[in-house]
Design a protein around this motif. Structure first.
Motif, PDB file in Angstrom:
ATOM      1  N   SER A  77       0.730  -1.273  -0.069  1.00  0.00           N
ATOM      2  CA  SER A  77      -0.070   0.212  -0.041  1.00  0.00           C
ATOM      3  C   SER A  77       0.981   1.120  -0.006  1.00  0.00           C
ATOM      4  N   VAL A  78       0.413   2.204  -0.731  1.00  0.00           N
ATOM      5  CA  VAL A  78       1.016   3.569  -0.795  1.00  0.00           C
ATOM      6  C   VAL A  78      -0.064   4.736  -0.521  1.00  0.00           C
ATOM      7  N   THR A  79       0.436   5.686   0.335  1.00  0.00           N
ATOM      8  CA  THR A  79      -0.489   6.775   0.410  1.00  0.00           C
ATOM      9  C   THR A  79       0.156   8.141   0.160  1.00  0.00           C
ATOM     10  N   ASP A 105      -0.633  15.707  -0.439  1.00  0.00           N
ATOM     11  CA  ASP A 105      -0.145  16.989  -1.183  1.00  0.00           C
ATOM     12  C   ASP A 105       0.076  17.953  -0.076  1.00  0.00           C
ATOM     13  N   THR A 106       0.132  19.001  -0.632  1.00  0.00           N
ATOM     14  CA  THR A 106       0.616  20.093   0.354  1.00  0.00           C
ATOM     15  C   THR A 106      -0.657  20.706   0.833  1.00  0.00           C
ATOM     16  N   ALA A 107      -1.949  20.498   0.363  1.00  0.00           N
ATOM     17  CA  ALA A 107      -3.313  20.826   1.105  1.00  0.00           C
ATOM     18  C   ALA A 107      -3.588  19.691   1.936  1.00  0.00           C
ATOM     19  N   SER A 108      -2.719  18.934   2.480  1.00  0.00           N
ATOM     20  CA  SER A 108      -3.092  17.676   3.142  1.00  0.00           C
ATOM     21  C   SER A 108      -3.873  16.732   2.674  1.00  0.00           C
ATOM     22  N   ASN A 109      -4.356  16.715   1.370  1.00  0.00           N
ATOM     23  CA  ASN A 109      -5.405  15.697   0.551  1.00  0.00           C
ATOM     24  C   ASN A 109      -4.615  14.417   0.508  1.00  0.00           C
ATOM     25  N   GLN A 110      -5.124  13.161   0.856  1.00  0.00           N
ATOM     26  CA  GLN A 110      -4.553  11.948   0.821  1.00  0.00           C
ATOM     27  C   GLN A 110      -5.160  11.112  -0.399  1.00  0.00           C
ATOM     28  N   SER A 128      -4.593   7.240  -1.543  1.00  0.00           N
ATOM     29  CA  SER A 128      -4.156   5.693  -1.319  1.00  0.00           C
ATOM     30  C   SER A 128      -4.426   4.570  -2.562  1.00  0.00           C
ATOM     31  N   ALA A 129      -3.382   3.877  -2.520  1.00  0.00           N
ATOM     32  CA  ALA A 129      -3.522   2.510  -3.483  1.00  0.00           C
ATOM     33  C   ALA A 129      -2.924   1.575  -2.855  1.00  0.00           C
ATOM     34  N   SER A 130      -3.350   0.233  -3.462  1.00  0.00           N
ATOM     35  CA  SER A 130      -2.622  -0.993  -2.778  1.00  0.00           C
ATOM     36  C   SER A 130      -2.879  -1.891  -4.039  1.00  0.00           C
ATOM     37  N   GLN A 131      -1.929  -2.899  -4.038  1.00  0.00           N
ATOM     38  CA  GLN A 131      -1.281  -3.710  -5.018  1.00  0.00           C
ATOM     39  C   GLN A 131      -0.971  -4.950  -4.411  1.00  0.00           C
ATOM     40  N   GLU A 132      -1.602  -5.774  -4.759  1.00  0.00           N
ATOM     41  CA  GLU A 132      -0.992  -7.352  -4.483  1.00  0.00           C
ATOM     42  C   GLU A 132       0.284  -7.813  -5.368  1.00  0.00           C
ATOM     43  N   ILE A 133       1.240  -8.212  -4.788  1.00  0.00           N
ATOM     44  CA  ILE A 133       2.427  -8.692  -5.355  1.00  0.00           C
ATOM     45  C   ILE A 133       2.837 -10.359  -4.890  1.00  0.00           C
ATOM     46  N   SER A 134       3.514 -10.775  -5.783  1.00  0.00           N
ATOM     47  CA  SER A 134       4.015 -12.359  -5.292  1.00  0.00           C
ATOM     48  C   SER A 134       5.603 -12.108  -5.137  1.00  0.00           C
ATOM     49  N   VAL A 135       5.991 -12.524  -3.997  1.00  0.00           N
ATOM     50  CA  VAL A 135       7.336 -12.461  -3.781  1.00  0.00           C
ATOM     51  C   VAL A 135       7.902 -14.013  -3.815  1.00  0.00           C
ATOM     52  N   THR A 136       8.818 -14.090  -4.848  1.00  0.00           N
ATOM     53  CA  THR A 136       9.131 -15.472  -5.316  1.00  0.00           C
ATOM     54  C   THR A 136      10.454 -15.889  -4.592  1.00  0.00           C
ATOM     55  N   GLU A 137      11.200 -14.895  -3.931  1.00  0.00           N
ATOM     56  CA  GLU A 137      12.390 -15.473  -3.530  1.00  0.00           C
ATOM     57  C   GLU A 137      12.773 -14.510  -2.210  1.00  0.00           C
ATOM     58  N   ALA A 138      13.781 -14.765  -1.496  1.00  0.00           N
ATOM     59  CA  ALA A 138      13.987 -13.978  -0.144  1.00  0.00           C
ATOM     60  C   ALA A 138      14.953 -13.141  -0.847  1.00  0.00           C
ATOM     61  N   ALA A 139      14.983 -11.993  -0.157  1.00  0.00           N
ATOM     62  CA  ALA A 139      15.920 -10.958  -0.802  1.00  0.00           C
ATOM     63  C   ALA A 139      17.429 -11.165  -0.467  1.00  0.00           C
ATOM     64  N   THR A 140      18.103 -12.025  -1.003  1.00  0.00           N
ATOM     65  CA  THR A 140      19.524 -12.372  -0.774  1.00  0.00           C
ATOM     66  C   THR A 140      20.252 -11.729  -1.908  1.00  0.00           C
ATOM     67  N   ALA A 141      21.092 -11.160  -1.604  1.00  0.00           N
ATOM     68  CA  ALA A 141      21.981 -10.634  -2.880  1.00  0.00           C
ATOM     69  C   ALA A 141      22.803 -11.417  -3.481  1.00  0.00           C
ATOM     70  N   LEU A 142      22.728 -11.612  -4.884  1.00  0.00           N
ATOM     71  CA  LEU A 142      23.591 -12.253  -5.687  1.00  0.00           C
ATOM     72  C   LEU A 142      25.116 -11.781  -5.615  1.00  0.00           C
ATOM     73  N   ASN A 143      25.978 -12.753  -5.399  1.00  0.00           N
ATOM     74  CA  ASN A 143      27.405 -12.439  -5.191  1.00  0.00           C
ATOM     75  C   ASN A 143      28.142 -13.338  -6.221  1.00  0.00           C
ATOM     76  N   VAL A 144      29.246 -12.856  -6.952  1.00  0.00           N
ATOM     77  CA  VAL A 144      29.911 -13.566  -8.091  1.00  0.00           C
ATOM     78  C   VAL A 144      31.603 -13.420  -7.414  1.00  0.00           C
ATOM     79  N   ASP A 145      32.235 -14.432  -7.577  1.00  0.00           N
ATOM     80  CA  ASP A 145      33.551 -14.317  -7.413  1.00  0.00           C
ATOM     81  C   ASP A 145      34.330 -14.956  -8.431  1.00  0.00           C
TER      82      ASP A 145
END
Length: 276
Positions: free
Chosen positions: A8-10, A13-18, A20-37
């Motif tokens: 969700s994101v809200t 603006d400068t006049a205090s008007n708000q 909001s919107a929501s979006q469903e997403i699918s997370v398919t892997e843990a946020a582990t950084a890729l590292n190559v050596d």
């Protein structure tokens, strides 16, 4: 964690008007950084011109299959995880490795690879005459830091221009191993054929008919020179053709790189019979 998530994101603006919107997403892997050596070759390893180098890569982090793209800095590339490569020119090259998994996560690694010229080992030597001292030399020694000469009798030398005595006939190998300041090596082996004193031999006398060529013959050496050269098709061969106007005696010098000898070759010219 992996699974369906609502984001969700809200916005205010400068006049205090708000809004909001929501979006469903699918997370398919843990946020582990890729590292190559780059696991091989070792950092700072020295390699010489045209030497085969074994490269090796290892990617970690994230999930999924990894791809590897190598750029060796000389125009050649590879998609193998563990490629082999050699460089045809000395210098400094930037090796670039890019790894990517099936979800588009990437990591890039660069490393400098120095390629050093091979030290020259192509040596020269003075004529190997029996019971003489042969001197060896290296015409181009700019890249040479150390020498190791090996001779037929087991003797060795670390000099840049050693001498060696030849006391027996035969053929003998001489090997030079040169080493540069960077540990690069080169090896040359040459065979010395000990040259013996020559004995000029001819099959004199030679007979011929007037106006027809007569083939001379000599043996015993590597090089030949006949005198006088006039009337000979080639005075520098062992078996020239002669066309003398009358009986003539030739001298032939037979030689090798160490010794020479001479012999006489008589040519007897026979006149044709007179016909009445």
């Amino acid at each position: 964690s992996a699974g369906s998530k609502t984001v969700s994101v809200t916005v205010t603006d400068t006049a205090s008007n708000q809004t909001s919107a929501s979006q469903e997403i699918s997370v398919t892997e843990a946020a582990t950084a890729l590292n190559v050596d780059i696991t091989a070759p070792a950092t700072g390893a020295n390699f010489e011109l045209n030497q085969t180098i074994n490269f090796s890569a290892l990617a970690t982090g994230g999930t999924g299959d990894y791809t590897y793209v190598w750029n060796f800095g000389d125009g050649d590339t590879s998609l193998a995880q563990n490629p082999v490569h050699s460089y045809s020119a000395s210098g400094s090259y930037t090796v670039t490795l890019v790894s990517e998994n099936t979800f588009g996560c990437k990591d890039t690694l660069q490393r400098s690879q120095l390629i050093y010229p091979k030290p020259n080992s192509d040596f020269n030597f003075t004529p190997p005459c029996l019971d003489s001292v042969v001197t060896f030399s290296l015409p181009n020694s700019n890249t040479v830091a150390a020498y190791l000469w090996s001779f037929e009798n087991g003797a060795t030398s670390n000099l840049s221009a050693p001498s060696h005595s030849l006391i027996a006939a035969g053929t003998f190998p001489v090997t030079l191993v040169t080493t540069s300041n960077y540990g690069c090596t080169d090896t040359t082996t040459k065979t010395l054929e000990v040259q013996l004193p020559v004995v000029a031999v001819t099959q004199s006398p030679f007979h011929g008919c007037a106006g027809e060529p007569v083939q001379l013959n000599a043996s015993g050496g590597l090089y030949y020179e006949w005198f006088p050269p006039s009337g000979l098709n080639n005075p520098f061969t062992s078996n020239p053709f002669a066309l003398p106007f009358s009986s003539t005696t030739y001298l032939v010098r037979v030689s090798n790189d160490c010794y020479s000898d001479t012999a006489l070759a008589e040519v007897i010219i026979h006149q044709p019979p007179m016909v009445d």
